[in-house]
Design a protein around this motif. Sequence first.
Motif, PDB file in Angstrom:
ATOM      1  N   ARG A   1       0.957  -1.145   0.256  1.00 23.68           N
ATOM      2  CA  ARG A   1      -0.242  -0.155  -0.155  1.00 23.68           C
ATOM      3  C   ARG A   1       0.929   1.219   0.135  1.00 23.68           C
ATOM      4  O   ARG A   1       0.701   2.127  -0.717  1.00 23.68           O
ATOM      5  CB  ARG A   1      -1.069  -0.046   1.122  1.00 23.68           C
ATOM      6  N   VAL A   2       2.047   1.194   0.821  1.00 20.27           N
ATOM      7  CA  VAL A   2       2.862   2.477   0.585  1.00 20.27           C
ATOM      8  C   VAL A   2       3.449   2.670  -0.779  1.00 20.27           C
ATOM      9  O   VAL A   2       3.675   3.672  -1.143  1.00 20.27           O
ATOM     10  CB  VAL A   2       4.101   2.296   1.700  1.00 20.27           C
TER      11      VAL A   2
ATOM     12  N   ARG B   1       2.257   1.596  -3.574  1.00 20.83           N
ATOM     13  CA  ARG B   1       1.352   1.904  -4.590  1.00 20.83           C
ATOM     14  C   ARG B   1       1.168   3.440  -4.274  1.00 20.83           C
ATOM     15  O   ARG B   1       0.962   4.525  -5.360  1.00 20.83           O
ATOM     16  CB  ARG B   1       0.045   1.212  -4.234  1.00 20.83           C
ATOM     17  N   THR B   2       1.128   4.030  -2.990  1.00 17.73           N
ATOM     18  CA  THR B   2       0.855   5.282  -2.696  1.00 17.73           C
ATOM     19  C   THR B   2       1.789   6.324  -3.278  1.00 17.73           C
ATOM     20  O   THR B   2       1.570   7.194  -4.080  1.00 17.73           O
ATOM     21  CB  THR B   2       0.995   5.562  -1.251  1.00 17.73           C
ATOM     22  N   PHE B   3       3.223   5.821  -3.232  1.00 19.96           N
ATOM     23  CA  PHE B   3       4.347   6.662  -3.677  1.00 19.96           C
ATOM     24  C   PHE B   3       4.863   6.477  -4.922  1.00 19.96           C
ATOM     25  O   PHE B   3       5.736   7.059  -5.505  1.00 19.96           O
ATOM     26  CB  PHE B   3       5.411   6.680  -2.660  1.00 19.96           C
ATOM     27  N   GLY B   4       4.316   5.551  -5.706  1.00 18.96           N
ATOM     28  CA  GLY B   4       4.591   5.183  -6.965  1.00 18.96           C
ATOM     29  C   GLY B   4       5.546   4.579  -7.158  1.00 18.96           C
ATOM     30  O   GLY B   4       6.627   4.650  -8.336  1.00 18.96           O
TER      31      GLY B   4
ATOM     32  N   SER C   1      -8.925  -1.597  -3.679  1.00 17.52           N
ATOM     33  CA  SER C   1      -7.647  -0.723  -3.468  1.00 17.52           C
ATOM     34  C   SER C   1      -6.485  -1.708  -2.973  1.00 17.52           C
ATOM     35  O   SER C   1      -5.334  -1.556  -3.309  1.00 17.52           O
ATOM     36  CB  SER C   1      -7.865   0.389  -2.501  1.00 17.52           C
TER      37      SER C   1
ATOM     38  N   ALA D   1      -3.034  -2.465  -4.888  1.00 14.08           N
ATOM     39  CA  ALA D   1      -1.490  -2.202  -4.332  1.00 14.08           C
ATOM     40  C   ALA D   1      -0.756  -3.435  -4.552  1.00 14.08           C
ATOM     41  O   ALA D   1       0.167  -3.436  -4.819  1.00 14.08           O
ATOM     42  CB  ALA D   1      -1.781  -1.936  -2.748  1.00 14.08           C
TER      43      ALA D   1
ATOM     44  N   SER E   1       7.727   2.762   5.152  1.00 12.04           N
ATOM     45  CA  SER E   1       6.963   3.891   5.276  1.00 12.04           C
ATOM     46  C   SER E   1       7.771   5.200   5.262  1.00 12.04           C
ATOM     47  O   SER E   1       7.480   6.169   4.608  1.00 12.04           O
ATOM     48  CB  SER E   1       5.791   3.967   6.190  1.00 12.04           C
TER      49      SER E   1
ATOM     50  N   ASP F   1       8.526   7.762   2.126  1.00 15.61           N
ATOM     51  CA  ASP F   1       8.086   8.991   2.304  1.00 15.61           C
ATOM     52  C   ASP F   1       9.133  10.260   2.062  1.00 15.61           C
ATOM     53  O   ASP F   1       9.174  11.078   1.387  1.00 15.61           O
ATOM     54  CB  ASP F   1       7.303   9.339   3.637  1.00 15.61           C
ATOM     55  N   ARG F   2      10.361   9.861   2.694  1.00 12.35           N
ATOM     56  CA  ARG F   2      11.460  10.871   2.574  1.00 12.35           C
ATOM     57  C   ARG F   2      12.032  10.757   1.117  1.00 12.35           C
ATOM     58  O   ARG F   2      12.174  11.813   0.699  1.00 12.35           O
ATOM     59  CB  ARG F   2      12.651  10.319   3.488  1.00 12.35           C
TER      60      ARG F   2
ATOM     61  N   GLY G   1       7.828  11.259  -1.273  1.00 14.49           N
ATOM     62  CA  GLY G   1       6.749  11.917  -0.635  1.00 14.49           C
ATOM     63  C   GLY G   1       6.687  13.530  -1.089  1.00 14.49           C
ATOM     64  O   GLY G   1       7.699  13.969  -1.651  1.00 14.49           O
ATOM     65  N   SER G   2       5.516  14.213  -0.564  1.00 13.60           N
ATOM     66  CA  SER G   2       5.566  15.508  -1.163  1.00 13.60           C
ATOM     67  C   SER G   2       6.749  16.327  -0.711  1.00 13.60           C
ATOM     68  O   SER G   2       7.306  16.234   0.415  1.00 13.60           O
ATOM     69  CB  SER G   2       4.199  16.042  -0.288  1.00 13.60           C
TER      70      SER G   2
ATOM     71  N   ILE H   1       1.426   9.902  -5.371  1.00 11.46           N
ATOM     72  CA  ILE H   1       1.400  10.424  -6.978  1.00 11.46           C
ATOM     73  C   ILE H   1       0.356  10.415  -7.643  1.00 11.46           C
ATOM     74  O   ILE H   1       0.163  11.309  -8.617  1.00 11.46           O
ATOM     75  CB  ILE H   1       2.361   9.152  -7.510  1.00 11.46           C
TER      76      ILE H   1
ATOM     77  N   TYR I   1      -4.605   7.681  -5.193  1.00 17.08           N
ATOM     78  CA  TYR I   1      -4.804   6.514  -4.425  1.00 17.08           C
ATOM     79  C   TYR I   1      -4.248   6.796  -3.018  1.00 17.08           C
ATOM     80  O   TYR I   1      -3.148   7.552  -2.591  1.00 17.08           O
ATOM     81  CB  TYR I   1      -3.737   5.365  -4.907  1.00 17.08           C
TER      82      TYR I   1
ATOM     83  N   HIS J   1      -4.835   5.002   0.503  1.00 17.81           N
ATOM     84  CA  HIS J   1      -4.900   3.809   1.305  1.00 17.81           C
ATOM     85  C   HIS J   1      -3.935   3.077   2.109  1.00 17.81           C
ATOM     86  O   HIS J   1      -3.635   1.984   2.044  1.00 17.81           O
ATOM     87  CB  HIS J   1      -5.766   2.662   0.368  1.00 17.81           C
ATOM     88  N   LEU J   2      -3.041   4.027   2.774  1.00 16.46           N
ATOM     89  CA  LEU J   2      -2.216   3.739   3.627  1.00 16.46           C
ATOM     90  C   LEU J   2      -2.931   2.978   4.849  1.00 16.46           C
ATOM     91  O   LEU J   2      -3.966   3.121   5.241  1.00 16.46           O
ATOM     92  CB  LEU J   2      -1.487   4.703   4.239  1.00 16.46           C
TER      93      LEU J   2
ATOM     94  N   ILE K   1       4.765   7.677   9.045  1.00 17.13           N
ATOM     95  CA  ILE K   1       5.195   8.739   8.319  1.00 17.13           C
ATOM     96  C   ILE K   1       5.013  10.138   9.025  1.00 17.13           C
ATOM     97  O   ILE K   1       5.758  11.099   9.050  1.00 17.13           O
ATOM     98  CB  ILE K   1       4.199   8.745   7.156  1.00 17.13           C
TER      99      ILE K   1
END
Lengths: 192, 192
Positions: free
Chosen positions: A38-39, A41-44, A79, A83, A179, A183-184, A187-188, B166, B169, B171-172, B180
């Motif tokens: 899931r992490v 997938r979130t961050f690509g 979802s 992932a 995670s 993120d580092r 992440g954003s 990105i 999505y 769903h963490l 994080i």
Amino acid sequence: MAPPMVLDIVLLHYPVLNKQNKVIGSAVTNLDIHDIARVARTFGVRRYYIATPYEDQRRFIGDIVAHWRTSVGKNTHSSRGEALGRVCVVEDLEHAVADATARHGKTPFVVATSATSQSNEISYTALLSRLAGKAEPMLVVFGTAYGLAPDVIFSADGSLPPIAGIDGYNHLSVRSAVSIILDRLLGSGNSA
Amino acid sequence: MAPPMVLDIVLLHYPVLNKQNKVIGSAVTNLDIHDIARVARTFGVRRYYIATPYEDQRRFIGDIVAHWRTSVGKNTHSSRGEALGRVCVVEDLEHAVADATARHGKTPFVVATSATSQSNEISYTALLSRLAGKAEPMLVVFGTAYGLAPDVIFSADGSLPPIAGIDGYNHLSVRSAVSIILDRLLGSGNSA
């Protein structure tokens, strides 16, 4: 928006250390599969390799992924299935590197992670500028149990510094470490 | 080194949302106890409140914590026991706020977290400068299941922006989200 960076991760179950600093093979943990997928997938993250030399463990991962990618699991939690689509089960780090190389057309820059400082440490700043350059794919390696065996760390192209807390305590779960590190790196604020 | 910031966290099992956006009470997950306690210990979170209105669930948490704080668990994994020493089992958010107020001598600034943007959003930059000022304690609230019920979010003093990936999505696992967010608030570079 600039094309996203090319980053894969691998979770190793061998060779890793046990509490007595001996090299062992660890058992696969169900939530490592889910949380990290899931992490990722979130961050690509492009692909989440799960490496274990044990055939029954590889089958176990395959069964779990199949459950959430098809039938009941897919319909109730789409979802999750999405992932888990990033998961790729392999025997060892070498197979992950080979697959990443074949997919990206270039050998990845391999980065180890550790809860202690290593002689081949590479800073987040240096790694982020490498990533931003997009000249090469990157493969970040995480260890289960008490962390990656020294051979894995020293054969990598670099090692990330440990996640520092307020004092010497350094016992994050690998789920938390992945995670925070993703993120580092992606992440954003850091993502192109 | 400046004295560390005063930050507590609470993991709510009620009132939270289910997949159909209905308010429910969720079951306690064993790895939420461990993973989050370890992150909290790493980054110097003062207390990790676990809130559930169900007495049997509170007893379940108590049993797990006791296992790792005493006898066999303590001897085999002392770092687990140390992390779980931050856990404080409460009935609801109000009890967590009351305990934090009593301990710090001041009502905490309550910050909700959510996977979607909220009208009372407060930026990381704003929150970090509040934290660095050390004028008041802070309590960050996390929801299990599909996240905090709207009442909790709107009654908080502010809400953190969602962790952006990105694309859409989001769903963490709550374990990843806590990891994080605590790294962003208390990790290297931000910690006083």
